[in-house]
Design an enzyme around this catalytic site. Structure first.
Site, mmCIF file in Angstrom:
data_model
loop_
_atom_site.group_PDB
_atom_site.id
_atom_site.type_symbol
_atom_site.label_atom_id
_atom_site.label_comp_id
_atom_site.label_asym_id
_atom_site.label_seq_id
_atom_site.Cartn_x
_atom_site.Cartn_y
_atom_site.Cartn_z
ATOM 1 N N GLU B 130 48.527 -36.863 -57.347
ATOM 2 C CA GLU B 130 47.989 -35.927 -56.348
ATOM 3 C C GLU B 130 46.462 -35.882 -56.388
ATOM 4 O O GLU B 130 45.806 -35.744 -55.345
ATOM 5 C CB GLU B 130 48.554 -34.522 -56.606
ATOM 6 C CG GLU B 130 48.149 -33.455 -55.621
ATOM 7 C CD GLU B 130 48.730 -33.653 -54.219
ATOM 8 O OE1 GLU B 130 49.891 -33.346 -54.007
ATOM 9 O OE2 GLU B 130 47.997 -34.158 -53.341
ATOM 10 N N GLY B 135 40.927 -35.007 -54.270
ATOM 11 C CA GLY B 135 40.648 -33.978 -55.264
ATOM 12 C C GLY B 135 41.729 -32.931 -55.316
ATOM 13 O O GLY B 135 42.907 -33.243 -55.511
ATOM 14 N N GLY B 188 22.944 -33.242 -58.896
ATOM 15 C CA GLY B 188 24.208 -33.667 -59.497
ATOM 16 C C GLY B 188 25.320 -33.896 -58.489
ATOM 17 O O GLY B 188 26.469 -34.113 -58.862
ATOM 18 N N ASP B 202 34.553 -45.651 -52.515
ATOM 19 C CA ASP B 202 35.430 -44.568 -52.956
ATOM 20 C C ASP B 202 36.359 -44.125 -51.818
ATOM 21 O O ASP B 202 37.570 -43.981 -51.999
ATOM 22 C CB ASP B 202 34.558 -43.393 -53.429
ATOM 23 C CG ASP B 202 35.359 -42.163 -53.770
ATOM 24 O OD1 ASP B 202 35.896 -42.097 -54.882
ATOM 25 O OD2 ASP B 202 35.453 -41.249 -52.914
ATOM 26 N N LYS B 206 40.649 -44.310 -51.336
ATOM 27 C CA LYS B 206 41.491 -43.174 -50.937
ATOM 28 C C LYS B 206 42.218 -43.477 -49.632
ATOM 29 O O LYS B 206 43.377 -43.094 -49.443
ATOM 30 C CB LYS B 206 40.633 -41.918 -50.811
ATOM 31 C CG LYS B 206 40.114 -41.444 -52.171
ATOM 32 C CD LYS B 206 38.996 -40.436 -52.009
ATOM 33 C CE LYS B 206 38.494 -39.948 -53.354
ATOM 34 N NZ LYS B 206 37.217 -39.200 -53.219
ATOM 35 N N GLY B 308 35.145 -32.220 -58.350
ATOM 36 C CA GLY B 308 34.859 -31.137 -59.274
ATOM 37 C C GLY B 308 35.889 -31.157 -60.376
ATOM 38 O O GLY B 308 37.073 -31.343 -60.125
#
Lengths: 440, 440
Positions: B130, B135, B188, B202, B206, B308
């Site tokens: 998942e 995310g 960041g 990336d 996905k 995150g």
């Protein structure tokens, strides 16, 4: 085509959703077989009246009025009759016969959910109900599985399409509730008897289902505080707009933690002010959305069509495929968990922000009096806006003013007692409205 | 507390996500046991360097550098190392040892997914992922289960937080790409080497995972057309805004049906114009959203934090609970299905709308020439806007004009050949940009 085992599927009900489910089952049979790992044979469709007009062109020979017999020997029973009886009896009959059950019946689950789930547990059957909570929006599996390792803190849902349609048009057109309701009825967005929608009964059933899943707790329907939208008028919506809000009928499910660390939940349905920048504010028309706040995952939102025959049929068929996979592979299914069983608190314990609109005498000292009563009542003022609405042209006194007071977070019980004291204070002519503000 | 069976959980990797997973597993052990029906014992955490600093305060004795030994005897192995090797070897080792695997490793799944899923199939193990697609947003289960009875037509996803953050700030502040990237790195939000994000690698990984699930088809990474956002500048964003659009890096997964009824898919990642009224346009900052169109369910959207540590940990733990439930109850798990196996078409076959921005000579007949070339190339014009950008003040001739052409739907190959002819036509000074328009 692969040589699949055949599973017997019984359909109860052929209304807007049922007709579409039957149609899709027949039309996409091969594709569904590939996904489910089993051929899904529609064994029959039980209806009350064989001659009713259907939304899809379905083979006449599939129809029967004998649900009892149809159920026996079925692997999967799809209940789309709605209402409590005979749905409850037939669902229990299906479970006792060894079938898994797929249902979109929120009324049944909200009132007899425990009975149904316990009956299923006892025989190792499963009950699937993705279509019962927010139409086509996949919300059950995310709450049950994807967030199973997280802690849901709060759900705010627009879970009734009819009321969102009405409030959205009132907001767009400045129209009044009764006019928009009449239009919605003419267009088929609202029922001839709109009570279940506009009084919040439908949303309360869905709130009970969502809260049960999110908090792993049995939530009886009478633990859900419910208010409808019939008292929302054009002036309230205009005043909300002026303050940067939109009014939405929200189902709020909240986890509360006391100072001693003990937990409880609050489940409530009411029209609330939502900031126009909040994702829920941009849910228009008859659409639904469920906004979830979880400790680790943060803010999530699930958006889509809340109702509609073919949309809801999608959710039903997803459940049918899940049930079929379980039949083939065995093992775990829905995975109900009510092990947390948190107590539900009454509405008086809820803590939220409020917008209080008052008509007051327009004379010196009134604001001080009002502020004093709020302060005594432990309701802290965040914003005040005062507008003169009517004045005696000769004396320039004795007119009225409108006070719109935004509060900081307050306890509902403190707030309602304070509003009563305001109403009785002598300086307040009329309490125009008291609305909760949700979704900081 | 109920007397649960204990499942042994091995964690590989203790970076941003791994530390949070370990922390939550230790902190919420009792609650997770109630949900999973089993006690989840964190047997150890395999890392490369025992002395690295961690994001959470974790018991020193849990750490080991010996992943191989830790894996043996584990019921559930959580792989959060990232990258292809040694992740691939350890995941295959875990599967061979009889463990179920939970992973957030999109690179591994997009490149070696088939190998991993086949290895799992052979021994009856399951792979949960998942956290690999968007995310914390629960998108895998909705696609795999909730929509299993429907047909997904198209997915449009904002699946990379870094690029959405950059494009959103460029849109808000009128800033240029390089400046915002530098800020994002300082804060960041972007890596020191931002290639994987800004070049769309990336997002492409996905997209491959989402398309595989949505279309029940193995989608190799090299079947995904990929363009990054490095060529997007402030002028393009301003021009998009002027035409009512916002530029988003989209992962588009589309089902195509030929005239003979045969089906194929297109999977592509590129910066595209999205109308400002589209739900995807209001996805701000580093958030992600996946917009799904299905035949029956209609439009759905799933919104949340795309990355995150703690947010992704939520998705990982949801999978751990699912794996644990399966260990206790046996039976069906993820239910991969690649039985449709539709062919993926190259980008040239894609049909969409375009916005072409040209700098042309500002003299009579130019628009007619441009329109003629477009027409010959089977590209139909929907809108044209011409602005004079520079003129010889003395003669009022010989200056340049900017043409912004919105097209109707055209085939990508026709369009790119037409743009080449425009560039070589003599009247076009410069092709400023060609952007696809997605999501009507």
């Amino acid at each position: 085509m692969t040589d699949y085992r055949t599973l017997r599927v019984a359909l109860l009900g052929a209304g807007a959703v049922g007709s579409q489910v039957a149609d899709l089952l027949l039309k996409h049979g091969d594709e569904l077989a590939d996904r489910a790992g089993a051929k899904l044979e529609l064994a029959g469709i039980a209806v009350r009246n064989l001659d009713s007009k259907r939304d899809a062109d379905l083979p006449r020979e599939l129809f029967t009025t004998d649900a009892e017999t149809l159920i026996v020997g079925s692997d999967i029973v799809i209940e789309l009759m709605g209402g409590i009886e005979p749905a409850r009896t037939q669902v229990l009959h299906a479970i006792a016969s060894g079938a898994d059950v797929v249902t979109a019946n929120k009324a049944l689950l909200a009132t007899h959910g425990s009975e149904v789930f316990e009956a299923a547990d006892q025989v190792g059957a499963e009950v699937y109900y993705e279509a019962a909570a927010a139409g086509a929006i996949p919300i059950i599996r995310p709450l049950r599985d994807s967030l199973a390792g997280d802690r849901v803190v709060r759900i705010m849902g627009i879970v009734n399409g009819t009321t969102n349609y009405i409030l959205d048009r009132m907001d767009t057109e400045g129209a009044d509730f009764a006019d928009v309701l009449a239009q919605a009825q003419a267009l088929g967005y609202a029922e001839a008897d709109p009570t279940a929608d506009v009084e919040g009964y439908d949303a309360a059933q869905k709130a009970a289902i969502l809260a049960s899943l999110a908090f792993h707790t049995t939530v009886p329907l009478d633990a859900v505080h419910r208010e409808g939208i019939t008292s929302v008028d054009a002036a309230m919506i205009e005043s909300a707009r002026h303050a940067g809000y939109v009014i939405k009928l929200l189902a709020v499910c909240e986890r509360l933690t006391a100072e001693d660390g003990s937990e409880s939940i609050s489940v409530r349905v009411y029209p609330a002010l939502v900031e126009r920048t909040h994702p829920l504010a941009s849910v228009h028309g008859a659409n639904n959305a469920v906004f979830v706040q979880a400790e680790a995952a943060g803010d999530l939102m699930f958006y889509g069509a809340g109702a509609g025959g073919v949309q809801t049929a999608s959710a039903v068929l997803g459940d049918v495929v899940s049930a079929a996979r379980r039949h083939i592979a065995g093992g775990v299914g829905v995975g109900e968990s009510t092990r947390a069983n948190l107590p539900a608190v009454p509405i008086g314990h809820v803590i939220t922000r409020y917008q209080i609109t008052l008509e007051v005498d327009d004379k010196p000292g009134v604001l001080a009096t009002v502020a004093g009563i709020l302060s005594e009542g432990r309701v802290s003022i965040a914003t005040v806006e005062q507008t003169v609405i009517e004045a005696d042209q000769t004396t320039q006194t004795g007119g009225s003013a409108r006070l719109v007071i935004g509060t900081h977070k307050a306890r509902e019980q403190d707030l309602s007692e304070t509003v009563e004291r305001l109403a009785a204070s002598g300086v307040v002519e009329r309490v125009v409205s008291v609305l909760r503000v949700e979704g900081n």
